[in-house]
Scaffold this active site. Structure first.
Site, mmCIF file in Angstrom:
data_model
loop_
_atom_site.group_PDB
_atom_site.id
_atom_site.type_symbol
_atom_site.label_atom_id
_atom_site.label_comp_id
_atom_site.label_asym_id
_atom_site.label_seq_id
_atom_site.Cartn_x
_atom_site.Cartn_y
_atom_site.Cartn_z
ATOM 1 N N CYS A 81 0.806 -1.227 0.000
ATOM 2 C CA CYS A 81 0.000 0.000 0.000
ATOM 3 C C CYS A 81 0.841 1.281 0.000
ATOM 4 O O CYS A 81 0.308 2.362 -0.208
ATOM 5 C CB CYS A 81 -0.974 0.015 1.180
ATOM 6 S SG CYS A 81 -0.210 0.268 2.792
ATOM 7 N N HIS A 118 -2.111 11.105 15.695
ATOM 8 C CA HIS A 118 -2.624 10.400 14.519
ATOM 9 C C HIS A 118 -1.506 9.515 13.986
ATOM 10 O O HIS A 118 -0.395 9.977 13.735
ATOM 11 C CB HIS A 118 -3.051 11.422 13.458
ATOM 12 C CG HIS A 118 -3.396 10.800 12.142
ATOM 13 N ND1 HIS A 118 -4.562 10.085 11.941
ATOM 14 C CD2 HIS A 118 -2.724 10.765 10.970
ATOM 15 C CE1 HIS A 118 -4.587 9.654 10.691
ATOM 16 N NE2 HIS A 118 -3.480 10.054 10.086
ATOM 17 N N HIS A 121 -4.483 4.564 9.632
ATOM 18 C CA HIS A 121 -5.811 3.947 9.614
ATOM 19 C C HIS A 121 -5.680 2.435 9.676
ATOM 20 O O HIS A 121 -4.627 1.884 9.339
ATOM 21 C CB HIS A 121 -6.568 4.358 8.344
ATOM 22 C CG HIS A 121 -6.907 5.799 8.313
ATOM 23 N ND1 HIS A 121 -6.043 6.761 7.815
ATOM 24 C CD2 HIS A 121 -8.001 6.476 8.746
ATOM 25 C CE1 HIS A 121 -6.601 7.953 7.938
ATOM 26 N NE2 HIS A 121 -7.791 7.808 8.500
ATOM 27 N N ASP A 125 -8.432 -5.780 5.590
ATOM 28 C CA ASP A 125 -7.935 -6.560 4.454
ATOM 29 C C ASP A 125 -6.515 -7.068 4.700
ATOM 30 O O ASP A 125 -5.732 -7.235 3.784
ATOM 31 C CB ASP A 125 -7.994 -5.730 3.166
ATOM 32 C CG ASP A 125 -7.139 -4.465 3.229
ATOM 33 O OD1 ASP A 125 -6.475 -4.207 4.266
ATOM 34 O OD2 ASP A 125 -7.122 -3.721 2.237
ATOM 35 N N ARG A 133 -5.131 -4.625 8.708
ATOM 36 C CA ARG A 133 -3.956 -3.931 8.159
ATOM 37 C C ARG A 133 -3.891 -2.555 8.780
ATOM 38 O O ARG A 133 -4.678 -1.672 8.447
ATOM 39 C CB ARG A 133 -4.036 -3.821 6.634
ATOM 40 C CG ARG A 133 -2.930 -2.949 6.040
ATOM 41 C CD ARG A 133 -2.940 -2.977 4.514
ATOM 42 N NE ARG A 133 -4.227 -2.652 3.941
ATOM 43 C CZ ARG A 133 -4.570 -1.427 3.470
ATOM 44 N NH1 ARG A 133 -3.733 -0.418 3.517
ATOM 45 N NH2 ARG A 133 -5.772 -1.244 2.947
ATOM 46 N N CYS A 135 -2.251 0.618 8.615
ATOM 47 C CA CYS A 135 -1.487 1.367 7.622
ATOM 48 C C CYS A 135 -0.992 2.643 8.319
ATOM 49 O O CYS A 135 -1.782 3.539 8.605
ATOM 50 C CB CYS A 135 -2.417 1.674 6.455
ATOM 51 S SG CYS A 135 -1.613 2.369 5.029
#
Length: 161
Positions: A81, A118, A121, A125, A133, A135
């Site tokens: 990704c 932060h 996310h 999947d 996941r 990310c």
């Protein structure tokens, strides 16, 4: 590859689990601009730019804003990704989950459980065993190799000590 403890960041601590509550002005003073953008303004680094994207060292990933342990390297995987991806946080309280409806999407934001920075996310999947996941923006990650972490914790002492 490893970041040293930020010298001007009084809240960075890899042992203290107490919550960190600073004003945005205080965060802005102690975090580098790129880290502040991700951590406090919910920014996103460009894909494929993180030094941790293809990083293979064994150890622990920490929140660069506060030093909270987030992920073990054995939960990191190549998701394709463009950001470092993990299938499981290091502990239940390491991560806070928040609904994110920005940019016309419905996603689940992940934040540091200690300072609410932060991180990125989480998506459904990922690989087994969790199917998740995480990310994560590499800019907000700090890393410590396993051997160094074990030495600090006393794991390398001869038997009987």
């Amino acid at each position: 590859m490893e970041n040293e403890k930020p010298t001007n960041n009084p809240v960075y601590n890899r042992v203290d689990s107490g919550k960190v509550n600073l004003t945005e002005a205080e965060w802005k003073k102690i975090l580098p601009a790129d880290v502040y953008y991700i951590a406090r303004q919910k920014g996103t680094e460009r894909p494929w730019t993180s030094k941790f994207e293809n990083f293979k060292e064994i150890g622990t990933y920490y929140c660069l804003a506060c030093g909270n342990a987030l992920f073990k390297s054995d939960t990191k995987f190549d998701s394709g990704c463009g950001w470092p991806s993990f299938y499981e946080p290091i502990s239940k309280g390491a991560i806070i989950y928040t609904p994110d409806h920005s940019h016309g999407m419905t996603r689940t934001e992940v934040q540091c459980g200690r300072c609410k920075a932060h991180l990125g996310h989480v998506f459904e999947d990922g690989p087994p065993p969790t199917g998740l996941r995480y990310c994560i923006n590499g800019v907000i990650l700090d890393f410590e190799k396993a051997k160094e972490a074990e030495k600090k914790a006393g794991y390398n002492k001869p038997a009987g000590e």
